[in-house]
Design a protein around this motif. Structure first.
Motif, short mmCIF file in Angstrom:
data_model
loop_
_atom_site.label_atom_id
_atom_site.label_comp_id
_atom_site.label_asym_id
_atom_site.label_seq_id
_atom_site.Cartn_x
_atom_site.Cartn_y
_atom_site.Cartn_z
N THR A 1 -49.40 5.58 10.40
CA THR A 1 -50.10 6.09 9.21
C THR A 1 -49.20 6.23 8.00
O THR A 1 -49.69 6.44 6.90
CB THR A 1 -50.74 7.47 9.50
OG1 THR A 1 -49.69 8.40 9.85
CG2 THR A 1 -51.76 7.38 10.63
N SER A 2 -47.88 6.13 8.18
CA SER A 2 -46.99 6.35 7.03
C SER A 2 -46.02 5.18 6.80
O SER A 2 -44.88 5.39 6.41
CB SER A 2 -46.22 7.66 7.21
OG SER A 2 -45.44 7.61 8.39
N LEU A 3 -46.50 3.97 7.06
CA LEU A 3 -45.66 2.80 6.78
C LEU A 3 -45.36 2.74 5.29
O LEU A 3 -46.23 2.97 4.46
CB LEU A 3 -46.37 1.52 7.22
CG LEU A 3 -46.56 1.35 8.72
CD1 LEU A 3 -47.43 0.13 8.99
CD2 LEU A 3 -45.24 1.23 9.44
N GLY A 4 -44.14 2.40 4.94
CA GLY A 4 -43.77 2.29 3.53
C GLY A 4 -43.81 0.84 3.08
O GLY A 4 -43.54 -0.07 3.86
N ASP A 5 -44.14 0.63 1.82
CA ASP A 5 -44.08 -0.72 1.27
C ASP A 5 -42.66 -0.97 0.75
O ASP A 5 -41.79 -0.10 0.83
CB ASP A 5 -45.13 -0.92 0.17
CG ASP A 5 -44.98 0.05 -1.00
OD1 ASP A 5 -43.94 0.74 -1.11
OD2 ASP A 5 -45.91 0.12 -1.81
N ARG A 6 -42.41 -2.14 0.20
CA ARG A 6 -41.06 -2.49 -0.24
C ARG A 6 -40.57 -1.53 -1.33
O ARG A 6 -39.40 -1.14 -1.33
CB ARG A 6 -41.00 -3.93 -0.74
CG ARG A 6 -39.56 -4.35 -1.03
CD ARG A 6 -39.46 -5.81 -1.36
NE ARG A 6 -39.65 -6.63 -0.20
CZ ARG A 6 -38.66 -7.23 0.47
NH1 ARG A 6 -37.42 -7.08 0.08
NH2 ARG A 6 -38.92 -7.99 1.51
N ALA A 7 -41.44 -1.11 -2.22
CA ALA A 7 -41.03 -0.18 -3.28
C ALA A 7 -40.56 1.14 -2.68
O ALA A 7 -39.56 1.72 -3.11
CB ALA A 7 -42.17 0.05 -4.27
N GLU A 8 -41.27 1.63 -1.67
CA GLU A 8 -40.89 2.88 -1.01
C GLU A 8 -39.56 2.72 -0.28
O GLU A 8 -38.70 3.60 -0.33
CB GLU A 8 -41.97 3.35 -0.04
CG GLU A 8 -41.65 4.63 0.70
CD GLU A 8 -41.45 5.84 -0.21
OE1 GLU A 8 -40.72 6.77 0.21
OE2 GLU A 8 -42.01 5.88 -1.32
N VAL A 9 -39.38 1.61 0.40
CA VAL A 9 -38.13 1.37 1.12
C VAL A 9 -36.97 1.29 0.12
O VAL A 9 -35.91 1.88 0.34
CB VAL A 9 -38.22 0.11 1.99
CG1 VAL A 9 -36.87 -0.23 2.61
CG2 VAL A 9 -39.28 0.30 3.08
N THR A 10 -37.17 0.61 -0.99
CA THR A 10 -36.14 0.50 -2.03
C THR A 10 -35.78 1.88 -2.58
O THR A 10 -34.60 2.19 -2.79
CB THR A 10 -36.61 -0.43 -3.16
OG1 THR A 10 -36.87 -1.72 -2.59
CG2 THR A 10 -35.58 -0.56 -4.26
N LYS A 11 -36.79 2.72 -2.79
CA LYS A 11 -36.56 4.10 -3.25
C LYS A 11 -35.72 4.88 -2.23
O LYS A 11 -34.79 5.59 -2.59
CB LYS A 11 -37.91 4.79 -3.47
CG LYS A 11 -37.82 6.20 -3.99
CD LYS A 11 -39.22 6.75 -4.25
CE LYS A 11 -39.47 7.85 -3.25
NZ LYS A 11 -40.78 8.46 -3.34
#
Length: 141
Positions: free
Chosen positions: A115-125
């Motif tokens: 339920t809380s997979l991150g997208d590339r922007a979140e991973v970069t953050k």
């Protein structure tokens, strides 16, 4: 699931380029992974929020993770392996891939299952957050 040794790792791991293990998958996983480098050129031994040991035939690197409040670890290993392979394909740099994968896995543990997979922007953050923690001396085990 019970950890156990491969009877013939040279046969079982033939053709494998990257092996992903948790510190719980094999007794003394990092030491055993050093031996498995004869069969596999790259091994990541994950240790939850603490990060991982990245073993190659050239070196062993300790890669700090990003500490997060863990709700459910389900899927973290799968996310780690997938993110590592995606980033490694993009960069050819196992260290960069390990950081990316650790930060991607840090997203999934914050929710139930996927339920809380991150997208590339979140991973970069999260990579930037991790770097700040390390640079400021605030990351500690």
């Amino acid at each position: 699931m019970t950890p156990r040794e491969w009877e013939r790792p040279d046969q079982s791991l033939a053709g494998v380029h990257a092996l992903f293990l948790s510190e719980h998958d094999l007794p003394d996983a990092v030491r055993r992974s050093r031996e498995l480098l004869a069969c596999v050129p790259m091994i990541a031994v994950t240790a939850g929020w603490r990060g991982l040991s990245l073993l190659t035939r050239d070196a062993v690197e300790q890669v700090p993770g990003l500490p997060r409040q863990e709700v459910d670890p389900t899927g973290a290993g799968d996310v780690f392996a997938t993110a590592f392979l995606v980033r490694y394909q993009e960069t050819g740099d196992p260290s960069q891939a390990a950081v990316f994968a650790a930060c991607a896995a840090s997203c999934v543990v914050e929710g139930l299952a996927a339920t809380s997979l991150g997208d590339r922007a979140e991973v970069t953050k999260r990579i930037a957050q991790r770097e700040r923690l390390i640079e400021d001396g605030e990351w500690e085990e």
